[in-house]
Design a protein around this motif. Structure first.
Motif, PDB file in Angstrom:
ATOM      1  N   ASP A  13      -6.510  -2.252  -7.706  1.00 10.03           N
ATOM      2  CA  ASP A  13      -6.348  -0.967  -7.019  1.00 10.03           C
ATOM      3  C   ASP A  13      -6.387  -1.224  -5.510  1.00 10.03           C
ATOM      4  O   ASP A  13      -7.458  -1.403  -4.928  1.00 10.03           O
ATOM      5  N   PRO A  14      -5.208  -1.264  -4.850  1.00 10.23           N
ATOM      6  CA  PRO A  14      -5.194  -1.576  -3.415  1.00 10.23           C
ATOM      7  C   PRO A  14      -5.835  -0.512  -2.538  1.00 10.23           C
ATOM      8  O   PRO A  14      -6.027  -0.749  -1.344  1.00 10.23           O
ATOM      9  N   MET A  51     -10.522  -4.022  -2.262  1.00 11.78           N
ATOM     10  CA  MET A  51      -9.501  -4.279  -1.257  1.00 11.78           C
ATOM     11  C   MET A  51     -10.102  -4.228   0.148  1.00 11.78           C
ATOM     12  O   MET A  51      -9.689  -4.990   1.026  1.00 11.78           O
ATOM     13  N   ILE A  52     -11.068  -3.349   0.361  1.00  6.59           N
ATOM     14  CA  ILE A  52     -11.699  -3.240   1.669  1.00  6.59           C
ATOM     15  C   ILE A  52     -12.381  -4.552   2.041  1.00  6.59           C
ATOM     16  O   ILE A  52     -12.257  -5.044   3.168  1.00  6.59           O
ATOM     17  N   VAL A  53     -13.099  -5.146   1.075  1.00  2.97           N
ATOM     18  CA  VAL A  53     -13.773  -6.423   1.322  1.00  2.97           C
ATOM     19  C   VAL A  53     -12.751  -7.505   1.660  1.00  2.97           C
ATOM     20  O   VAL A  53     -12.924  -8.271   2.614  1.00  2.97           O
ATOM     21  N   VAL A  54     -11.685  -7.560   0.875  1.00  2.00           N
ATOM     22  CA  VAL A  54     -10.648  -8.565   1.102  1.00  2.00           C
ATOM     23  C   VAL A  54      -9.990  -8.370   2.468  1.00  2.00           C
ATOM     24  O   VAL A  54      -9.734  -9.337   3.196  1.00  2.00           O
ATOM     25  N   LEU A  97       0.822  -1.214   0.000  1.00  2.00           N
ATOM     26  CA  LEU A  97       0.000   0.000   0.000  1.00  2.00           C
ATOM     27  C   LEU A  97       0.854   1.261   0.000  1.00  2.00           C
ATOM     28  O   LEU A  97       0.542   2.245  -0.689  1.00  2.00           O
ATOM     29  N   SER A  98       1.938   1.266   0.775  1.00  2.00           N
ATOM     30  CA  SER A  98       2.815   2.443   0.833  1.00  2.00           C
ATOM     31  C   SER A  98       3.468   2.708  -0.515  1.00  2.00           C
ATOM     32  O   SER A  98       3.539   3.851  -0.979  1.00  2.00           O
ATOM     33  N   ASN A  99       3.959   1.650  -1.140  1.00  2.00           N
ATOM     34  CA  ASN A  99       4.592   1.809  -2.450  1.00  2.00           C
ATOM     35  C   ASN A  99       3.592   2.287  -3.495  1.00  2.00           C
ATOM     36  O   ASN A  99       3.911   3.107  -4.358  1.00  2.00           O
ATOM     37  N   TYR A 100       2.370   1.785  -3.422  1.00  2.00           N
ATOM     38  CA  TYR A 100       1.334   2.224  -4.364  1.00  2.00           C
ATOM     39  C   TYR A 100       1.031   3.713  -4.153  1.00  2.00           C
ATOM     40  O   TYR A 100       0.861   4.462  -5.117  1.00  2.00           O
ATOM     41  N   GLY A 101       0.977   4.119  -2.890  1.00  2.00           N
ATOM     42  CA  GLY A 101       0.690   5.507  -2.586  1.00  2.00           C
ATOM     43  C   GLY A 101       1.735   6.462  -3.121  1.00  2.00           C
ATOM     44  O   GLY A 101       1.411   7.519  -3.682  1.00  2.00           O
ATOM     45  N   THR A 102       3.016   6.097  -2.984  1.00  2.00           N
ATOM     46  CA  THR A 102       4.089   6.989  -3.439  1.00  2.00           C
ATOM     47  C   THR A 102       4.320   6.887  -4.948  1.00  2.00           C
ATOM     48  O   THR A 102       4.637   7.884  -5.603  1.00  2.00           O
ATOM     49  N   MET A 125      -4.347   3.081   7.691  1.00  2.00           N
ATOM     50  CA  MET A 125      -5.796   3.084   7.847  1.00  2.00           C
ATOM     51  C   MET A 125      -6.414   1.803   7.287  1.00  2.00           C
ATOM     52  O   MET A 125      -7.329   1.219   7.886  1.00  2.00           O
ATOM     53  N   ILE A 126      -5.904   1.344   6.137  1.00  2.00           N
ATOM     54  CA  ILE A 126      -6.463   0.135   5.525  1.00  2.00           C
ATOM     55  C   ILE A 126      -6.073  -1.108   6.324  1.00  2.00           C
ATOM     56  O   ILE A 126      -6.911  -1.987   6.584  1.00  2.00           O
TER      57      ILE A 126
END
Length: 445
Positions: free
Chosen positions: A333-334, A339-342, A264-269, A285-286
């Motif tokens: 899309d993480p 992703m929330i459901v998973v 998630l961090s890598n996706y964000g940056t 948060m996720i």
């Protein structure tokens, strides 16, 4: 004179276990998961802001740290469990938290990955002692008929610790930078705060956990011999299944804490245009949602393991793990809704595996060798973390960022199938009855 069994939040406790002992135990549960979640979840910030490690190497470095940390755990967890049968649980717990405090203080001062590995090994030795004692103390403190409830409350504490780490501790760098600190100083200060917290818990453990009487220390076997007893105990089908379940459930914690935060961090940056602290906050948060679901699901699994066959309860948790972890392969899309459901499913599976495997191993052991057996139970979990870290790190960098999760999902499926095959062969051992029969003889020895 026999003391009437006491209740603690609906949990029937063994004789001599006070409310203060139980409260201290649950405080250690919160702290252990808080610190374990923090050290993994904060690593992207460490890599980016403090050590300037290239993003393309993050998966490999994470895998390396987890590998050597688990080597340290594997080398010591069985001995911690066996040693606790001889010198008591609270001393091991206090030593464990002290070592964690030392490692957290040193972590941000590493000048190389090699030094980081050394500090992670110190952490590994410490967390091995603490986590081994937590599983052991559930069995020590709660009677068999209440161990599901006790483990459920432990699971809630785990969720509380993880959520606190993700929602509070991970936000400290932002707060410190808003007050004028540099990113490096903000990160170091955050590590110092967690190190101080760990040392405080070491003191609380020493003061608040139950002191063992001399009869409980009357063991003539060497620590190594007692550890071997834990290995030989795998002849029992229930213990062997619990060992295999520990392999999966402990790996769950590391995969979520390390690789999901990293993904998630890598996706964000890289994709969402965030800086490191913003991406870490979003990732936190996720991941915190997963831990929140674990917090809410813990009472359900705790009650379930007291109401139905404990192998069946474990099989339910393993199947949920298979569904949740393998579903990550389909995430594009993480930060999206899928992703929330998973993540919700993963959170439930994570706590379900920990609770059901822990209650099963407690059911299958007796007081005399409990520390040794649970030491090997934790050793199996450490091997699971090691294997998933190495394979997961490789899959993360060279195949797909869902790779570590898919691997664990398939491992859960394998143990689920094995559990179906042996379910009818696992007989419940009535610990309290056995202990009642053996305690007078042991005391007179």
């Amino acid at each position: 004179m026999t003391t009437k069994a006491k209740k603690y939040l609906g949990i029937t406790t063994h004789e001599g276990v006070s409310g203060w002992n139980m409260t201290t135990f649950y405080v250690t549960c919160v702290a252990t998961i808080l610190l374990g979640t923090f050290i993994n979840a904060f690593q992207p910030y460490l890599y980016t802001e403090i050590m300037n490690i290239d993003r393309s190497e993050h998966g490999a470095v994470t895998g390396t740290l987890n590998f050597w940390g688990e080597i340290a755990i594997i080398a010591t967890v069985g001995l911690w469990g066996a040693l606790s049968d001889k010198i008591g649980r609270k001393l091991i717990m206090s030593i464990g938290f002290t070592l964690i405090a030392i490692a957290l203080y040193l972590y941000p001062h590493a000048d190389s990955v090699g030094q980081l590995v050394l500090y992670r090994c110190i952490y590994g030795v410490g967390i091995a002692g603490a986590t081994c004692m937590i599983v052991t103390l559930v069995a020590d403190y709660a009677k068999d008929e209440s161990r599901g409830k006790a483990a459920g409350l432990q699971g809630m504490c785990n969720g509380l610790g993880a959520v606190t780490a993700l929602f509070v501790i991970l936000r400290l760098p932002d707060m410190f930078q808003a007050d004028g600190m540099s990113p490096v100083d903000a990160g170091i200060t955050t590590y110092n705060i967690t190190a101080a917290l760990s040392f405080i818990i070491a003191i609380v453990s020493w003061i608040g956990l139950k002191s063992h009487v001399k009869n409980e220390m009357a063991h003539t076997d060497s620590t190594f011999a007692k550890a071997m007893q834990g290995i030989r105990a795998a002849k029992n089908q229930g213990i062997a299944l619990a060992y295999a379940a520990s392999f999966v459930s402990r790996a769950n914690l590391t995969i979520v804490g390390a690789f999901m935060t990293l993904w998630l961090s890598n996706y964000g940056t890289a994709e969402a245009g965030m800086n490191a602290s913003e991406a870490l906050k979003k990732a936190g948060m996720i991941v915190a949602l997963a831990q929140g679901c674990a917090l809410l699901g813990a009472p359900f699994f705790g009650i379930l393991t007291d109401k139905i066959n404990r192998v069946t309860a474990l099989l339910i948790a393993l199947f949920i793990s298979f569904v949740g972890y393998t579903s990550t392969y389909f995430i594009t899309d993480p930060f999206g809704g899928a992703m929330i459901v998973v993540v919700v499913i993963i959170g439930l599976s994570e706590i379900g595996g920990i609770i059901t495997s822990g209650v099963l191993i407690a059911q299958q052991t007796t007081e005399k060798n409990r520390g040794a057996v649970i030491g090997i139970f934790n050793l199996s979990g450490a091997i699971g973390i090691l294997v998933s870290s190495v394979i997961g790190g490789y899959l993360f960098d060279h195949w797909d960022q869902s790779g570590p999760f898919v691997f664990i999902g398939l491992c859960a499926l394998a143990v689920f199938i094995w559990g179906l095959m042996v379910r009818g062969k696992v007989s419940k051992q009535l610990n309290d009855h056995k202990e009642a029969l053996t305690t007078p003889a042991d005391a007179g020895a």
